[in-house]
Motif scaffolding. Structure first.
Motif, PDB file in Angstrom:
ATOM      1  N   ARG A   7       0.991  -1.370  -0.049  1.00 23.41           N
ATOM      2  CA  ARG A   7       0.126   0.038  -0.149  1.00 23.41           C
ATOM      3  C   ARG A   7       0.873   1.505   0.017  1.00 23.41           C
ATOM      4  O   ARG A   7       0.483   2.390  -0.490  1.00 23.41           O
ATOM      5  N   ASP A   8       2.165   1.312   0.361  1.00 26.84           N
ATOM      6  CA  ASP A   8       2.687   2.295   0.424  1.00 26.84           C
ATOM      7  C   ASP A   8       3.701   2.938  -0.702  1.00 26.84           C
ATOM      8  O   ASP A   8       3.915   3.842  -0.644  1.00 26.84           O
ATOM      9  N   SER A   9       3.931   1.697  -1.521  1.00 25.45           N
ATOM     10  CA  SER A   9       4.752   2.249  -2.556  1.00 25.45           C
ATOM     11  C   SER A   9       3.825   2.800  -3.647  1.00 25.45           C
ATOM     12  O   SER A   9       2.561   2.916  -3.637  1.00 25.45           O
ATOM     13  N   LYS A  10       4.350   3.144  -4.870  1.00 24.41           N
ATOM     14  CA  LYS A  10       3.718   4.171  -5.842  1.00 24.41           C
ATOM     15  C   LYS A  10       2.568   3.494  -6.667  1.00 24.41           C
ATOM     16  O   LYS A  10       2.850   2.287  -6.587  1.00 24.41           O
ATOM     17  N   PRO A  11       1.548   4.119  -6.745  1.00 25.89           N
ATOM     18  CA  PRO A  11       0.464   3.006  -7.478  1.00 25.89           C
ATOM     19  C   PRO A  11       0.974   2.637  -8.823  1.00 25.89           C
ATOM     20  O   PRO A  11       1.277   3.139  -9.735  1.00 25.89           O
ATOM     21  N   GLN A  12       0.820   1.326  -8.971  1.00 31.00           N
ATOM     22  CA  GLN A  12       1.103   0.343  -9.964  1.00 31.00           C
ATOM     23  C   GLN A  12       0.533  -1.051  -9.883  1.00 31.00           C
ATOM     24  O   GLN A  12       0.151  -1.420  -8.688  1.00 31.00           O
ATOM     25  N   ASP A  13       0.382  -1.624 -10.999  1.00 31.22           N
ATOM     26  CA  ASP A  13      -0.189  -2.801 -11.028  1.00 31.22           C
ATOM     27  C   ASP A  13       0.393  -3.955 -10.255  1.00 31.22           C
ATOM     28  O   ASP A  13       1.848  -3.744 -10.079  1.00 31.22           O
ATOM     29  N   SER A  14      -0.195  -5.028  -9.697  1.00 37.82           N
ATOM     30  CA  SER A  14       0.520  -5.953  -9.145  1.00 37.82           C
ATOM     31  C   SER A  14      -0.147  -7.366  -9.136  1.00 37.82           C
ATOM     32  O   SER A  14      -1.218  -7.403  -9.748  1.00 37.82           O
ATOM     33  N   LEU A  15       0.439  -8.486  -8.926  1.00 42.88           N
ATOM     34  CA  LEU A  15      -0.006  -9.624  -9.060  1.00 42.88           C
ATOM     35  C   LEU A  15      -0.843  -9.793  -7.873  1.00 42.88           C
ATOM     36  O   LEU A  15      -0.621  -9.830  -6.606  1.00 42.88           O
ATOM     37  N   TRP A  16      -2.414 -10.477  -8.198  1.00 38.95           N
ATOM     38  CA  TRP A  16      -3.093 -10.718  -7.184  1.00 38.95           C
ATOM     39  C   TRP A  16      -3.318 -12.152  -7.253  1.00 38.95           C
ATOM     40  O   TRP A  16      -3.886 -12.806  -8.308  1.00 38.95           O
ATOM     41  N   LEU A  17      -3.842 -12.661  -6.027  1.00 40.45           N
ATOM     42  CA  LEU A  17      -4.247 -14.125  -6.088  1.00 40.45           C
ATOM     43  C   LEU A  17      -5.361 -14.195  -4.943  1.00 40.45           C
ATOM     44  O   LEU A  17      -5.156 -13.895  -3.993  1.00 40.45           O
ATOM     45  N   SER A  18      -6.407 -15.242  -5.063  1.00 48.07           N
ATOM     46  CA  SER A  18      -7.346 -15.505  -4.408  1.00 48.07           C
ATOM     47  C   SER A  18      -7.605 -16.774  -4.459  1.00 48.07           C
ATOM     48  O   SER A  18      -7.797 -17.436  -5.389  1.00 48.07           O
ATOM     49  N   PHE A  19      -7.424 -17.440  -3.272  1.00 50.05           N
ATOM     50  CA  PHE A  19      -7.796 -19.125  -3.257  1.00 50.05           C
ATOM     51  C   PHE A  19      -8.577 -19.235  -1.910  1.00 50.05           C
ATOM     52  O   PHE A  19      -8.498 -19.092  -0.810  1.00 50.05           O
ATOM     53  N   GLU A  20      -9.550 -20.105  -2.125  1.00 46.45           N
ATOM     54  CA  GLU A  20     -10.534 -20.765  -1.281  1.00 46.45           C
ATOM     55  C   GLU A  20     -10.469 -22.254  -1.377  1.00 46.45           C
ATOM     56  O   GLU A  20     -10.828 -22.816  -2.168  1.00 46.45           O
ATOM     57  N   GLY A  21      -9.892 -22.956  -0.139  1.00 43.87           N
ATOM     58  CA  GLY A  21      -9.877 -24.275  -0.219  1.00 43.87           C
ATOM     59  C   GLY A  21     -10.215 -24.835   0.994  1.00 43.87           C
ATOM     60  O   GLY A  21     -10.584 -24.218   1.881  1.00 43.87           O
ATOM     61  N   VAL A  22     -10.527 -26.241   1.168  1.00 47.12           N
ATOM     62  CA  VAL A  22     -10.906 -26.980   2.400  1.00 47.12           C
ATOM     63  C   VAL A  22      -9.844 -27.589   3.137  1.00 47.12           C
ATOM     64  O   VAL A  22      -8.821 -28.165   2.506  1.00 47.12           O
ATOM     65  N   PHE A  23      -9.827 -27.418   4.637  1.00 49.29           N
ATOM     66  CA  PHE A  23      -8.937 -28.239   5.354  1.00 49.29           C
ATOM     67  C   PHE A  23      -9.498 -29.109   6.273  1.00 49.29           C
ATOM     68  O   PHE A  23     -10.626 -28.880   6.798  1.00 49.29           O
ATOM     69  N   GLU A  24      -8.589 -29.955   6.775  1.00 51.41           N
ATOM     70  CA  GLU A  24      -9.271 -30.769   7.820  1.00 51.41           C
ATOM     71  C   GLU A  24      -9.012 -30.265   9.276  1.00 51.41           C
ATOM     72  O   GLU A  24      -7.959 -30.090   9.847  1.00 51.41           O
ATOM     73  N   PRO A  25     -10.200 -29.942  10.003  1.00 51.10           N
ATOM     74  CA  PRO A  25      -9.965 -29.007  11.225  1.00 51.10           C
ATOM     75  C   PRO A  25      -9.546 -29.957  12.318  1.00 51.10           C
ATOM     76  O   PRO A  25      -9.177 -29.650  13.487  1.00 51.10           O
ATOM     77  N   ARG A  26      -9.625 -31.284  12.040  1.00 49.78           N
ATOM     78  CA  ARG A  26      -9.467 -32.353  13.512  1.00 49.78           C
ATOM     79  C   ARG A  26      -8.095 -32.619  13.525  1.00 49.78           C
ATOM     80  O   ARG A  26      -7.349 -33.077  14.225  1.00 49.78           O
ATOM     81  N   THR A  27      -7.105 -32.212  12.349  1.00 47.50           N
ATOM     82  CA  THR A  27      -5.804 -32.204  12.328  1.00 47.50           C
ATOM     83  C   THR A  27      -5.053 -31.204  12.816  1.00 47.50           C
ATOM     84  O   THR A  27      -5.396 -29.944  12.561  1.00 47.50           O
ATOM     85  N   ALA A  28      -3.861 -31.302  13.661  1.00 49.98           N
ATOM     86  CA  ALA A  28      -2.985 -30.282  13.991  1.00 49.98           C
ATOM     87  C   ALA A  28      -2.676 -29.264  13.007  1.00 49.98           C
ATOM     88  O   ALA A  28      -2.524 -29.593  11.839  1.00 49.98           O
ATOM     89  N   TRP A  29      -2.886 -28.059  13.259  1.00 46.81           N
ATOM     90  CA  TRP A  29      -2.432 -27.051  12.239  1.00 46.81           C
ATOM     91  C   TRP A  29      -1.019 -27.300  11.761  1.00 46.81           C
ATOM     92  O   TRP A  29      -1.079 -27.192  10.402  1.00 46.81           O
ATOM     93  N   GLU A  30      -0.164 -27.737  12.366  1.00 50.55           N
ATOM     94  CA  GLU A  30       1.299 -27.783  12.113  1.00 50.55           C
ATOM     95  C   GLU A  30       1.228 -28.692  10.800  1.00 50.55           C
ATOM     96  O   GLU A  30       1.809 -28.400   9.761  1.00 50.55           O
ATOM     97  N   SER A  31       0.688 -29.761  11.017  1.00 48.96           N
ATOM     98  CA  SER A  31       0.676 -30.691  10.008  1.00 48.96           C
ATOM     99  C   SER A  31      -0.311 -30.642   8.642  1.00 48.96           C
ATOM    100  O   SER A  31       0.125 -30.848   7.641  1.00 48.96           O
ATOM    101  N   GLU A  32      -1.499 -29.906   8.992  1.00 46.54           N
ATOM    102  CA  GLU A  32      -2.343 -29.478   7.949  1.00 46.54           C
ATOM    103  C   GLU A  32      -1.836 -28.282   7.332  1.00 46.54           C
ATOM    104  O   GLU A  32      -2.130 -28.664   5.891  1.00 46.54           O
TER     105      GLU A  32
END
Length: 446
Positions: A7-32
């Motif tokens: 946000r601080d750098s001068k106005p210019q285009d950037s690469l943008w990525l959006s990702f929505e995936g499913v994960f297993e909540p019963r597994t420890a965060w570290e391994s998931e």
């Protein structure tokens, strides 16, 4: 540990990525989350994060990441921000949504500038990273593209009202971007055979039923006519109800909107307009430049010939001048932190003041009674003091502030009237800028 901000750098285009995936909540965060970070570290070619932010900033590393995630956890989510301390700038925001919400891994990524990805190998590595993520975390939809171009599409609602957007989500192919991952539900809606036969640079079925589609070898070429043709062919193929010509025309219009425009601003207000342009979102920048190229500030009307100047009607000239000085000091007190140059009372400080009030949407964001009672008198007095100090002007005091004048050469100027016009709206901050009045007054000084 100082980190770069997109946000601080001068106005210019950037690469943008959006990702929505499913994960297993019963597994420890570290391994998931381990596969997520492994793919990031393998394929983040030249833009690897080195800072992890939770409630505090730490050097990137697994221990810092797990600590930050624990710090930021609330009853149904946790997230961290990953950044860089060197060019290119990075904003990477992985967020876990936890039960009772549907368990999801949401990722938002921005790397600035987009030109960093002009090499085909960097683009290939990015594709491989997203492929690894999408193979591990079943996605509903994922995209990577020019941030400016995405902004012109209306993503993610694509013009739908919020109720419809929340209900339907990505129920059809509303847009085809440079990189796309379509989840099994969307693949079946389109038809798997049709999806896999899409004319594109790369189409691949992933082991979990998702389909990866890349329209063109490099993302930086997105606005070229060849890349737009490829994008239109893919979109029209996936949406046979759409006209190829209509899709292509829309894409070309977006390219034209983003095409560079050479600034040709009115010279006296060019420093102010350039700062307004630099503050404008980069996808709107070229349109704003074209608008200002065609715009001319109206000639100041807050003046009279010196021969018709009103004579002083105050009891004490000295006390009147002290009063104007005190009013000007009110503006200095108001702005000195945000606009340090306000102490200087120079033409350049007027431009700084103009830009500050415009950036703050001051006429809309403050109470009108406070503007009229306090801001207008302070601004008018400050403008008058700058005319006196820098153009050899002389105050001609009057009991009514609107009648107070500053004599410069063969004209008298009404700075308090100018301030009232100036504070009438956000557009008026440009039409009646303090910068513009000063430059005109300077031109008419003998």
């Amino acid at each position: 540990m100082k980190r770069l901000s997109v946000r601080d750098s001068k106005p210019q285009d950037s690469l943008w990525l959006s990702f929505e995936g499913v994960f297993e909540p019963r597994t420890a965060w570290e391994s998931e989350l381990e596969p997520f970070f492994q793919a990031l570290e393998e394929y983040a070619d030249g833009w690897m994060p080195d800072v992890a932010e939770g409630k505090r900033r730490r050097k990137y590393g697994r221990a810092a990441i797990w600590k930050a995630l624990e710090e930021k956890r609330d009853e149904n989510s946790t997230s961290i921000v990953l950044r860089r301390t060197e060019w290119p700038s990075l904003y990477l925001w992985p967020r876990l949504e936890l039960p009772p919400l549907p368990p999801q891994l949401r990722i938002m990524l921005e790397v600035k500038p987009l030109s960093f990805f002009e090499e085909a190998e960097r683009c290939r590595n990015l594709v491989e990273m997203v492929r690894a993520w999408a193979s591990r975390y079943l996605v509903s939809h994922a995209v990577a593209h020019s941030n400016d171009d995405v902004a012109l599409t209306g993503f993610p609602d694509f013009g739908r009202d919020k109720e419809t957007w929340y209900r339907d989500g990505f129920d059809k192919v509303y847009e085809v971007f440079w990189l796309n991952v379509f989840g099994p539900r969307l693949v079946e809606t389109v038809g798997r055979e049709r999806m896999l036969s899409t004319p594109a640079w790369r189409v691949e079925e992933l082991p979990n039923g998702c389909v990866l589609l890349v329209t063109w070898p490099t993302v930086t070429d997105f606005a070229s006519d060849e890349a737009r043709l490829a994008q239109a062919r893919a979109h029209a193929h996936l949406r046979p109800d759409l006209s190829f010509d209509t899709v292509l025309r829309t894409l070309r219009e977006r390219s034209a909107t983003l095409a560079p425009v050479e600034p040709r601003f009115q010279p006296d207000v060019a420093p102010l307009l350039s700062r307004v342009v630099d503050y404008t979102a980069s996808h709107e920048r070229q349109r704003k430049i074209a608008e200002f190229n065609a715009w001319q500030p109206p000639e100041p009307e807050e003046w009279r010939p010196a021969s018709t100047a009103l004579v002083p009607d105050v009891d004490s000239l000295e006390r009147a001048l002290e009063h104007y000085g005190h009013l000007a000091e009110h503006l200095v007190a108001l702005l000195h932190k945000q606009v340090p140059s306000v102490f200087d009372e120079t033409p350049e400080s007027l431009t700084d003041v103009d830009f500050y009030f415009w950036r703050e949407d001051f006429p809309k964001s403050r109470l009108r009674e406070n503007i009229d009672a306090h801001a207008v008198p302070a601004i008018g007095a400050y403008l008058g003091e700058v005319l006196v100090r820098n153009l050899g002007g002389r105050w001609i005091p009057r009991q009514r502030l609107d009648e107070a004048q500053v004599l410069v050469g063969n004209r008298v100027w009404f700075p308090f009237v100018r301030a009232r016009h100036y504070m009438s709206s956000c557009q008026a901050l440009l039409d009646y800028s303090l910068t513009w009045l000063y430059r005109v007054a300077a031109r008419h000084r003998p």
